[in-house]
Each structure stands twice: as structure tokens, then as C-alpha cells.
Design an enzyme around this catalytic site. Structure first.
Site, PDB file in Angstrom:
ATOM      1  N   VAL A  19       0.818  -1.220   0.000  1.00 18.61           N
ATOM      2  CA  VAL A  19       0.000   0.000   0.000  1.00 18.61           C
ATOM      3  C   VAL A  19       0.853   1.272   0.000  1.00 18.61           C
ATOM      4  CG1 VAL A  19      -1.981  -1.127   1.069  1.00 18.61           C
ATOM      5  CG2 VAL A  19      -0.265  -0.043   2.526  1.00 18.61           C
ATOM      6  N   TYR A  48       3.716   5.555   5.560  1.00 21.36           N
ATOM      7  CA  TYR A  48       2.689   5.610   4.519  1.00 21.36           C
ATOM      8  C   TYR A  48       1.425   6.314   5.006  1.00 21.36           C
ATOM      9  CZ  TYR A  48       5.495   1.786   2.480  1.00 21.36           C
ATOM     10  OH  TYR A  48       6.511   1.000   1.978  1.00 21.36           O
ATOM     11  N   LYS A 227       1.586  -3.606  -6.084  1.00 22.10           N
ATOM     12  CA  LYS A 227       0.508  -2.692  -5.710  1.00 22.10           C
ATOM     13  C   LYS A 227      -0.281  -2.273  -6.935  1.00 22.10           C
ATOM     14  CE  LYS A 227       0.597   1.617  -5.891  1.00 22.10           C
ATOM     15  NZ  LYS A 227       1.001   3.031  -5.869  1.00 22.10           N
ATOM     16  N   ASN A 237      -2.276  -9.778 -10.980  1.00 22.11           N
ATOM     17  CA  ASN A 237      -0.985  -9.902 -10.298  1.00 22.11           C
ATOM     18  C   ASN A 237      -0.874 -11.185  -9.488  1.00 22.11           C
ATOM     19  OD1 ASN A 237      -0.162  -7.440 -11.330  1.00 22.11           O
ATOM     20  ND2 ASN A 237      -0.678  -6.280  -9.482  1.00 22.11           N
TER      21      ASN A 237
END
Length: 279
Positions: A19, A48, A227, A237
Site C-alpha cells: 500500500v 505511509y 501494488k 498480479n
């Protein structure tokens, strides 16, 4: 989903959802989508500013907490023994959990020794199931692994087809430490998504450039955290466990290695100054 056994016996998914640069406002939604499509490892960090979103998504998912592997990282402004201890408790609060599965030191700057001692203590107290480091080059890594009581289980470093980290990975393996990739798509730099070699290999298997790059990491034993904020790409993915690259494919991809970062060198003076400004 492939899993790896860390050097303390803890089992960890080899692929998770990262993230980094996911805004606090959209993090909860994105993590919820990732959990829905099958991801069971979520990688966040204090820096983050979206640990709360991760925690909210996990709480609302209905999935048993024991089935989700949470990773976070202590930022350098929280380094030093006492500040790191406090920050670990704050991360636990934001993530709404009694324990974090893996906690890393985010950068090899400032008082990393004091911060790592705080990780060791929290590990012994059961607040952390495993501890490690991030962005530690071989000299930084050998220093911390050789001088601290608990050897890191993971070192998360920039790892992708253009910066393959082959020799650093070998050094980590000497200590029983797993390499973990950040930036597996090189953030699109160096023409990653249109690379003709990766596209040609993908065409053989009906897979995209991104899927080939992720499969290459998996077959090298690298833990990875791609991500995307789009659920369909999240699905793509994770859809890499139904094919296998040949030895010839792996050797071809090895020729893409430049041996250099596409972002910054942690031994460079300007990089050090940049991180000092972020304390």
C-alpha cells in the site's frame, strides 16, 4: 499461494499486497478489494500514513485475523529504543490488532541499533511475530545481523528485473534471511511495461509483462508485494501460479540486470541528506 518459512519458523505468504503511495482515503477500500481476491499478506508502514485503513479493512473483512499476515515498518523519526517502543504500540493501535506479523526498520539511518533492540523486545513480548529490516545494503545488513541478538527474518529492498539483487540475496541467505522485493514493477521506469523481452516471454504463456516479472521473482524465492488500486489488476498480479518460467526464460531475464537502483543509492550523500530532512 506459495508460502515461505522464515528463520524463526513463522510461515509467510510469498506474495502480498503493498500500500505504498495508497492514500489514507482509499486504503481501506483497496485493501478490502485485495483481501476479496485472495491476498493474505498486507504490507504497510508508519511513513505511509495508512495503517488505519489497513486495520479497518482487516476488521471488516470477516476473515480470521490468523489468516492475514500484516507487515509494517518503523520510520526513522521513531528510531531509538524508547521512541521505537512507543511507535510499535501506536502501530498496533492503528492496525487494531494485538500483534503484527512482521515489523521492519524502514531505513538504515539514525539510531537503527536502538530501534532494533525495541523490535527484539516487542518480539519477545509477543507483540511482533517476526522482525527484520528494509533498504539495508549488504554492509548495513551484515552489521545488524552480526551484532544484534535476533537475525532479521527479512530484508525488503528494491528488487526487479533491472536491479536484481543477486549478490545481496546470496549474502542474506547466509544468515537465513529472506529477500523481499519492493518496486517489483520498477514503478514503470526504464520502459518496464513495454519491455520486448518480457513481452515475448509472456506471449508464450498468455501472460502480461507484469505477470512474467512477478513469476520470475517467485521462482527466485523472492517475497513480493505488487501494488495496484484497480481490482482487476490485483487479480492479474496474483494469477501467476498456473505457469512456470523455463531455465532459459530465467537466464534471459537475468540479462536485464543493470545492478543499479532506479530510485536512490543509500550510500550516496544526497540520499542521506534527503532522509535526514524526513526525520
Amino acid at each position: 499461494m506459495n508460502k515461505v518459512i522464515l528463520n524463526n519458523g513463522v510461515e509467510m505468504p510469498q506474495m502480498g499486497y503493498g500500500v505504498y503511495q495508497v492514500s489514507p482515503a482509499e486504503c481501506e477500500h483497496c485493501v478490502s478489494d485485495a483481501l476479496k481476491v485472495g491476498y493474505r499478506m498486507i504490507d504497510t508502514a508508519q511513513a505511509y500514513h495508512n495503517e488505519e485503513g489497513v486495520g479497518n479493512a482487516v476488521q471488516k473483512s470477516g476473515i480470521d485475523r490468523k489468516e492475514i499476515f500484516l507487515v509494517s515498518k518503523v520510520w526513522i523519526s521513531n528510531y531509538g529504543y524508547e521512541k521505537a517502543k512507543t511507535s510499535i504500540d501506536e502501530s498496533l493501535r492503528k492496525l487494531q490488532t494485538d500483534y503484527i506479523d512482521l515489523m521492519l526498520l524502514h531505513q538504515p539511518f539514525c539510531d537503527r541499533y536502538g530501534a532494533y533492540r525495541a523490535l527484539e523486545e516487542a518480539y519477545k513480548e509477543g507483540k511482533l511475530r517476526a522482525i527484520g529490516v528494509s533498504n539495508f545494503y549488504p554492509d548495513h545488513f551484515i552489521d545488524i545481523a552480526g551484532n544484534m541478538e535476533i537475525v532479521p527474518v527479512v530484508n525488503q529492498v528494491e528488487t526487479h528485473v533491472f536491479n536484481q539483487q543477486t549478490e545481496p540475496q546470496q549474502i542474506m541467505e547466509e544468515f537465513g534471511t529472506h529477500i523481499m522485493s519492493w518496486g517489483p514493477f520498477a514503478e514503470g521506469r526504464n520502459g518496464f511495461f513495454t519491455n520486448p523481452l518480457l513481452a515475448g516471454i509472456g506471449a508464450k504463456y498468455g501472460k502480461s509483462v507484469a505477470q512474467v516479472a512477478l513469476r520470475w521473482l517467485i521462482q527466485r524465492g523472492v517475497i513480493t508485494i505488487p501494488k495496484s488500486t484497480y481490482i482487476e489488476r490485483m487479480r492479474q498480479n496474483i494469477d501467476i501460479f498456473d505457469f512456470e518460467l523455463t531455465a532459459e526464460d530465467m537466464a534471459s531475464i537475468a540479462t536485464l540486470d543493470t545492478g543499479k537502483s532506479l530510485f536512490f543509492d543509500h550510500h550516496d550523500a544526497e540520499t542521506a541528506r534527503m532522509f535526514m530532512e524526513r526525520r
